[in-house]
Design an enzyme around this catalytic site. Structure first.
Site, PDB file in Angstrom:
ATOM      1  N   SER A  42     -56.080  13.565  67.935  1.00  0.00           N
ATOM      2  CA  SER A  42     -55.179  13.911  68.618  1.00  0.00           C
ATOM      3  C   SER A  42     -55.602  13.804  70.171  1.00  0.00           C
ATOM      4  O   SER A  42     -54.507  13.702  71.127  1.00  0.00           O
ATOM      5  CB  SER A  42     -54.545  15.252  68.460  1.00  0.00           C
ATOM      6  OG  SER A  42     -55.849  16.006  68.769  1.00  0.00           O
TER       7      SER A  42
ATOM      8  N   HIS B  93     -55.379  21.401  73.109  1.00  0.00           N
ATOM      9  CA  HIS B  93     -55.369  20.278  73.864  1.00  0.00           C
ATOM     10  C   HIS B  93     -55.279  20.398  75.445  1.00  0.00           C
ATOM     11  O   HIS B  93     -54.329  21.305  75.819  1.00  0.00           O
ATOM     12  CB  HIS B  93     -54.099  19.389  73.200  1.00  0.00           C
ATOM     13  CG  HIS B  93     -54.084  18.904  71.736  1.00  0.00           C
ATOM     14  ND1 HIS B  93     -53.559  19.951  71.064  1.00  0.00           N
ATOM     15  CD2 HIS B  93     -54.844  18.223  71.156  1.00  0.00           C
ATOM     16  CE1 HIS B  93     -53.736  19.468  69.808  1.00  0.00           C
ATOM     17  NE2 HIS B  93     -54.553  18.327  69.720  1.00  0.00           N
TER      18      HIS B  93
ATOM     19  N   ASP C  71     -51.673  23.238  75.052  1.00  0.00           N
ATOM     20  CA  ASP C  71     -51.568  24.355  73.927  1.00  0.00           C
ATOM     21  C   ASP C  71     -52.723  24.910  73.476  1.00  0.00           C
ATOM     22  O   ASP C  71     -53.740  24.591  74.381  1.00  0.00           O
ATOM     23  CB  ASP C  71     -50.699  23.544  72.622  1.00  0.00           C
ATOM     24  CG  ASP C  71     -51.563  22.288  72.075  1.00  0.00           C
ATOM     25  OD1 ASP C  71     -52.956  22.318  72.402  1.00  0.00           O
ATOM     26  OD2 ASP C  71     -51.242  21.685  71.521  1.00  0.00           O
TER      27      ASP C  71
END
Length: 349
Positions: A34, A327, A324
């Site tokens: 991610s 991240h 978040d």
């Protein structure tokens, strides 16, 4: 006449710079999780998605793309810094084709790891499948450019790899299977062997310029701090020390493969210390908040928990180190990418 001449001269200089860069790095090809997924998970059945608001609120056009960020991610900034395009498209995105992918493409999948069992946790694309997509891409590229030009591009492209955090935080420390098979150090060595196998496969397929990113200070991620109640929500030093230990082993692997494989230019991109500095002294980087993320309460939300109806999402993500609970924000991504371009990636400029 003189006034007309200056803009044209400027344009010629810019075009020359772009041409030089593209002669050195004609494309940026991305593998990983991610941290660099630009939207591949949008097109597979998984809960590990971010193609909804408020993700992407600061992305050009304000649209969620599947990037786990409020805006752009490191691979975008690095591509732009090398003089290539400012946005790397996801390979599975049907709105793009081989003409788009010829100058940059992303095979990364949020939630994946070196370990195949990591990708099974939330049903995402395993690393071996990313390689299969890359092989498919090679065939399309050869049909598009011709075999000779395609091989040249593939050997001169820069391959960005960012992966490994999920193997520890999502898999080893969360589920019992790998813990029953390996000690932490044994699992590190298991992952290093998998990393070596992956890098050798890329080499056989023609990759020569590769940047391998190390782990970030995992213990300082908001999610880890939120669960460190006994430590008063401070960084979990055991996780940070693990990241440092694993990074040391990755550096050893990089040195070993550079010796073994002729023509390989494998670089270790160490983002640990710059990231830790940002977290410890956010004000020095024009940031304010490092303990929690912008989205929701900032302590545990990511993916669907970080939705547009969460009432707590901050108004200005540029004040936050994290977007978040897992991240970095776009601003942090930019700072880290600019650091990498000045250090480990400087030779590719």
């Amino acid at each position: 006449m003189a006034n007309l001449y200056i803009p044209w001269l400027f344009l010629v200089q810019i075009l020359t710079l772009v041409a030089k860069c593209r002669a050195k790095v004609p494309a940026v090809i991305v593998f990983g999780d991610s941290s660099v997924d630009s939207g591949n998970n949008n097109f597979i059945p998984t809960i590990a998605r971010s193609n909804f608001q408020p993700y992407g609120q600061d992305f050009p056009g304000g649209q969620p793309t599947g990037r786990f960020c409020n805006g752009r991610i490191p691979s975008d900034f690095i591509s732009e810094g090398l003089g290539c395009k400012p946005i790397i498209p996801a390979y599975l995105d049907p709105t793009h084709n081989i003409s788009d992918f010829a100058t940059g493409v992303c095979f990364a999948s949020a939630g994946t790891g070196y370990d195949n069992s990591t990708s099974d946790v939330v049903q995402v694309i395993p690393l071996w499948k990313e390689v299969e997509y890359y092989k498919e891409y090679q065939k399309k590229l050869k049909a598009y450019l011709g075999i000779k030009k395609a091989k040249k591009l593939l050997s001169e492209a820069l391959y960005l790899i960012s992966i490994g955090t999920n193997d520890f935080l999502e898999n080893y420390f969360t589920l019992p299977n790998r813990q029953s098979q390996f000690t932490v150090k044994q699992y590190e060595d298991f992952l290093i062997d998998l990393a070596a196998d992956f890098l050798k496969k890329l080499y056989v397929l023609g990759a020569r310029k590769i940047s391998l990113a190390g782990l970030p200070p995992m213990g300082c991620l908001p999610l880890e701090r939120a669960t460190n109640i006994m430590g008063q929500n401070s960084c979990v030093e055991e996780r940070n020390n693990l990241a440092l230990e694993f990074n040391g082993k990755l550096q050893g692997l990089v040195a070993k493969l550079n010796e073994e494989l002729p023509g390989l230019d494998l670089t270790f991109s160490d983002v640990y210390y710059i990231f830790l500095q940002i977290i410890k002294r956010p004000s020095a980087f024009g940031l304010e908040e490092a303990r929690v993320g912008c989205c929701g309460s900032g302590t545990f939300e990511m993916s669907f928990l970080c939705g547009q109806f969460n009432p707590f999402t901050c108004e200005d993500a540029n004040k936050y180190v994290f977007w978040d609970a897992f991240h970095p924000s776009e601003k942090t991504n930019r700072i880290i990418s600019e650091y990498a371009l000045k250090t480990s990636l400087a030779k590719f400029l």
